[in-house]
Design a protein around this motif. Structure first.
Motif, PDB file in Angstrom:
ATOM      1  N   LYS A  73      -1.918   4.312-124.956  1.00  0.00           N
ATOM      2  CA  LYS A  73      -1.773   4.509-126.406  1.00  0.00           C
ATOM      3  C   LYS A  73      -2.789   3.619-127.115  1.00  0.00           C
ATOM      4  O   LYS A  73      -3.235   2.625-126.547  1.00  0.00           O
ATOM      5  N   PRO A  74      -3.092   3.921-128.385  1.00  0.00           N
ATOM      6  CA  PRO A  74      -4.042   3.084-129.135  1.00  0.00           C
ATOM      7  C   PRO A  74      -3.524   1.675-129.404  1.00  0.00           C
ATOM      8  O   PRO A  74      -2.324   1.422-129.272  1.00  0.00           O
ATOM      9  N   SER A  75      -4.419   0.778-129.777  1.00  0.00           N
ATOM     10  CA  SER A  75      -4.031  -0.606-130.099  1.00  0.00           C
ATOM     11  C   SER A  75      -5.172  -1.324-130.802  1.00  0.00           C
ATOM     12  O   SER A  75      -6.335  -1.143-130.448  1.00  0.00           O
ATOM     13  N   LEU A  76      -4.835  -2.149-131.777  1.00  0.00           N
ATOM     14  CA  LEU A  76      -5.769  -3.130-132.324  1.00  0.00           C
ATOM     15  C   LEU A  76      -5.362  -4.524-131.839  1.00  0.00           C
ATOM     16  O   LEU A  76      -6.120  -5.228-131.167  1.00  0.00           O
ATOM     17  N   ARG A  77      -4.132  -4.925-132.198  1.00  0.00           N
ATOM     18  CA  ARG A  77      -3.670  -6.290-131.938  1.00  0.00           C
ATOM     19  C   ARG A  77      -3.493  -6.597-130.448  1.00  0.00           C
ATOM     20  O   ARG A  77      -3.956  -7.629-129.966  1.00  0.00           O
ATOM     21  N   THR A  78      -2.807  -5.727-129.737  1.00  0.00           N
ATOM     22  CA  THR A  78      -2.481  -6.024-128.344  1.00  0.00           C
ATOM     23  C   THR A  78      -3.757  -6.126-127.506  1.00  0.00           C
ATOM     24  O   THR A  78      -3.930  -7.066-126.722  1.00  0.00           O
ATOM     25  N   ARG A  79      -4.634  -5.179-127.717  1.00  0.00           N
ATOM     26  CA  ARG A  79      -5.881  -5.178-126.961  1.00  0.00           C
ATOM     27  C   ARG A  79      -6.722  -6.414-127.284  1.00  0.00           C
ATOM     28  O   ARG A  79      -7.223  -7.105-126.399  1.00  0.00           O
ATOM     29  N   VAL A 152      10.559  -0.443-125.563  1.00  0.00           N
ATOM     30  CA  VAL A 152      10.558  -1.846-126.028  1.00  0.00           C
ATOM     31  C   VAL A 152       9.141  -2.350-126.313  1.00  0.00           C
ATOM     32  O   VAL A 152       8.158  -1.739-125.882  1.00  0.00           O
ATOM     33  N   HIS A 153       9.075  -3.507-127.007  1.00  0.00           N
ATOM     34  CA  HIS A 153       7.787  -4.152-127.307  1.00  0.00           C
ATOM     35  C   HIS A 153       7.991  -5.671-127.212  1.00  0.00           C
ATOM     36  O   HIS A 153       7.986  -6.373-128.231  1.00  0.00           O
ATOM     37  N   PRO A 154       8.169  -6.210-126.003  1.00  0.00           N
ATOM     38  CA  PRO A 154       8.545  -7.624-125.869  1.00  0.00           C
ATOM     39  C   PRO A 154       7.510  -8.614-126.394  1.00  0.00           C
ATOM     40  O   PRO A 154       7.888  -9.645-126.974  1.00  0.00           O
ATOM     41  N   CYS A 155       6.213  -8.338-126.218  1.00  0.00           N
ATOM     42  CA  CYS A 155       5.179  -9.296-126.668  1.00  0.00           C
ATOM     43  C   CYS A 155       5.207  -9.458-128.185  1.00  0.00           C
ATOM     44  O   CYS A 155       4.925 -10.541-128.703  1.00  0.00           O
ATOM     45  N   GLN A 156       5.549  -8.389-128.900  1.00  0.00           N
ATOM     46  CA  GLN A 156       5.636  -8.478-130.358  1.00  0.00           C
ATOM     47  C   GLN A 156       6.707  -9.483-130.768  1.00  0.00           C
ATOM     48  O   GLN A 156       6.500 -10.318-131.654  1.00  0.00           O
ATOM     49  N   LEU A 157       7.855  -9.421-130.091  1.00  0.00           N
ATOM     50  CA  LEU A 157       8.959 -10.315-130.487  1.00  0.00           C
ATOM     51  C   LEU A 157       8.703 -11.747-130.061  1.00  0.00           C
ATOM     52  O   LEU A 157       9.191 -12.680-130.712  1.00  0.00           O
ATOM     53  N   SER A 248       6.636   6.485-134.648  1.00  0.00           N
ATOM     54  CA  SER A 248       5.937   5.700-133.634  1.00  0.00           C
ATOM     55  C   SER A 248       4.946   6.554-132.860  1.00  0.00           C
ATOM     56  O   SER A 248       5.018   7.790-132.887  1.00  0.00           O
ATOM     57  N   MET A 249       4.056   5.872-132.143  1.00  0.00           N
ATOM     58  CA  MET A 249       3.044   6.566-131.339  1.00  0.00           C
ATOM     59  C   MET A 249       3.749   7.488-130.334  1.00  0.00           C
ATOM     60  O   MET A 249       4.639   7.042-129.607  1.00  0.00           O
ATOM     61  N   GLY A 250       3.361   8.740-130.340  1.00  0.00           N
ATOM     62  CA  GLY A 250       3.986   9.716-129.442  1.00  0.00           C
ATOM     63  C   GLY A 250       4.993  10.608-130.159  1.00  0.00           C
ATOM     64  O   GLY A 250       5.429  11.617-129.609  1.00  0.00           O
ATOM     65  N   HIS A 283       6.289  -7.540-140.530  1.00  0.00           N
ATOM     66  CA  HIS A 283       5.922  -6.190-140.069  1.00  0.00           C
ATOM     67  C   HIS A 283       5.034  -6.391-138.844  1.00  0.00           C
ATOM     68  O   HIS A 283       4.133  -7.233-138.864  1.00  0.00           O
ATOM     69  N   ASP A 284       5.267  -5.621-137.806  1.00  0.00           N
ATOM     70  CA  ASP A 284       4.467  -5.797-136.577  1.00  0.00           C
ATOM     71  C   ASP A 284       3.070  -5.191-136.701  1.00  0.00           C
ATOM     72  O   ASP A 284       2.183  -5.552-135.938  1.00  0.00           O
ATOM     73  N   LEU A 285       2.912  -4.237-137.632  1.00  0.00           N
ATOM     74  CA  LEU A 285       1.643  -3.540-137.885  1.00  0.00           C
ATOM     75  C   LEU A 285       1.264  -2.612-136.713  1.00  0.00           C
ATOM     76  O   LEU A 285       1.594  -2.945-135.594  1.00  0.00           O
ATOM     77  N   PRO A 286       0.579  -1.509-136.956  1.00  0.00           N
ATOM     78  CA  PRO A 286      -0.064  -1.118-138.213  1.00  0.00           C
ATOM     79  C   PRO A 286       0.965  -0.668-139.256  1.00  0.00           C
ATOM     80  O   PRO A 286       2.033  -0.174-138.895  1.00  0.00           O
ATOM     81  N   ALA A 287       0.586  -0.834-140.558  1.00  0.00           N
ATOM     82  CA  ALA A 287       1.445  -0.408-141.664  1.00  0.00           C
ATOM     83  C   ALA A 287       0.998   0.957-142.173  1.00  0.00           C
ATOM     84  O   ALA A 287      -0.199   1.250-142.183  1.00  0.00           O
ATOM     85  N   ASN A 311      -0.168 -14.902-134.275  1.00  0.00           N
ATOM     86  CA  ASN A 311       0.665 -15.433-133.201  1.00  0.00           C
ATOM     87  C   ASN A 311       0.791 -14.505-131.997  1.00  0.00           C
ATOM     88  O   ASN A 311       1.261 -14.935-130.939  1.00  0.00           O
ATOM     89  N   ARG A 312       0.357 -13.238-132.126  1.00  0.00           N
ATOM     90  CA  ARG A 312       0.262 -12.398-130.923  1.00  0.00           C
ATOM     91  C   ARG A 312      -0.637 -13.110-129.909  1.00  0.00           C
ATOM     92  O   ARG A 312      -0.348 -13.166-128.721  1.00  0.00           O
ATOM     93  N   LEU A 313      -1.751 -13.665-130.430  1.00  0.00           N
ATOM     94  CA  LEU A 313      -2.701 -14.381-129.567  1.00  0.00           C
ATOM     95  C   LEU A 313      -2.020 -15.584-128.906  1.00  0.00           C
ATOM     96  O   LEU A 313      -2.062 -15.736-127.680  1.00  0.00           O
TER      97      LEU A 313
END
Ligand code: CP
Ligand code: NVA
Length: 325
Positions: A73-79, A152-157, A248-250, A283-287, A311-313
């Motif tokens: 799936k696409p990503s800005l922050r995670t990637r 789920v999205h554990p890294c976001q939390l 959500s994506m998908g 907000h986890d973003l994207p908005a 803080n994702r980083l």
């Protein structure tokens, strides 16, 4: 400047093996895999590295290590944050796009895992089916990190709770209100509330609640999880107002139906007046402006959205060191 001044002015460097962790060699498929101690161990390592790096120190705790980043799936922050995070830790990340890897099309999932573990010290994967990340973890003998699945999205939390710890002195007693779809981010919110002892209210339209079994299991373990269908009432006095995309994506084929179902759930600036005096917007973003929130809310003084993104980083560096260090 004397020679000794020159030596003192060099940035200090923290090398591999500097952090102890009970999680070394394990996976992060879901926050439900973690104990509260393990959850806070990751956040503690993250906060320590963040502080050291901000003071000009180098933390090369993953010198010479490599991470595969698999994206369906696409990503800005995670990637971006996994890539920059590995670099800052003295390691290296390689982007593997599903378009080229072709899991289940060009090659079986097991074969992909059996190859990747021979070259990489860890694998981060963002996939549609949650079972894809579970099977990667099963087949690969290196740590596997869930970078978001449909469930789920554990890294976001991890990033969100690092942000909450920086924003509020005490997490216990904090009331987090999520307004919107009972989606993957919400499922990780439920696990995080259980780990941290926060209270979570999910305000969503009927039919868009989080999975009942996830809510029930968290409640059985002592979590306080409320479900509401009245978002304006739910946010009264909240410490955190959190929202995420309605589609959500998908789920793109459901966009029109969701726009109709979520009418009345757009967070606008006046909603912020109903929060506790110290309440924040997340907000986890994207908005998607005009849907789950307006642009002025995201850029309001109450918003800690870009602290979350930063803080994702830091959170993921803590996670990477805990698992791969
Ligand atoms: N919040 C988040 O995971 O962002 P990306 O989808 O851009 O990675
Ligand atoms: N719920 C959103 C989160 C994006 C980071 C999605 O899955 O698309």
């Amino acid at each position: 400047m004397t020679p000794s001044d020159t030596v003192l002015s060099q940035p200090q460097s923290l090398a591999q093996g500097s952090y102890q962790s009970s999680l070394r060699g394990g996976d992060l498929v879901s926050l439900s895999d973690l104990s509260p101690d393990a959850f806070f161990e990751i956040l503690d390592i993250a906060a320590d590295i963040k502080q050291r790096v901000k003071q000009g120190e180098q933390v090369h705790a993953l010198a010479g290590k490599s991470l595969a980043m698999l994206f369906e799936k696409p990503s800005l922050r995670t990637r971006s944050t996994f890539d920059v995070g590995m670099f800052q830790l003295g390691g290296h990340a390689v982007l593997l796009d599903q378009q080229f890897v072709g899991i289940g099309k060009r090659e079986s999932l097991r074969d992909v895992a059996s190859n990747l573990e021979r070259w990489f010290d860890g694998i981060m994967a963002r996939t549609f089916a949650h079972s894809t990340v579970e099977m990667l973890a099963q087949h690969a003998h290196v740590p596997v990190i869930n970078g978001l699945t449909d469930l789920v999205h554990p890294c976001q939390l991890l990033a969100d709770y690092l942000t909450l710890r920086e924003t509020f002195s005490d997490l216990s007693g904090l009331h987090v209100v999520f307004v919107g779809d009972g989606n993957n981010v919400v499922h990780s919110h439920i696990y995080a509330a259980l780990l941290a002892g926060t209270t979570l209210t999910v305000a969503c339209p009927e039919g868009y609640e989080p999975h009942a079994d996830i809510v029930a299991a968290a409640r059985d373990k002592g979590a306080t999880i409320n479900i509401s269908h009245d978002p304006r009432d739910a946010v009264q006095g909240a410490d955190v107002l959190y929202t995420d995309v309605w589609t959500s994506m998908g789920q793109e084929a459901e966009t029109a139906a969701r726009l109709e179902a979520f009418a009345g759930y757009t967070v606008t600036a006046d909603w912020l007046n109903d929060l506790a005096p110290t309440g924040v917007f997340m907000h986890d973003l994207p908005a998607h402006y005009g849907e789950e929130c307006t642009e002025d809310v995201l850029y309001s003084p109450r918003s800690v959205v870009f602290d979350q993104a930063e803080n994702r980083l830091h959170a993921q560096k803590g996670l990477l060191v805990a698992l791969l260090g």
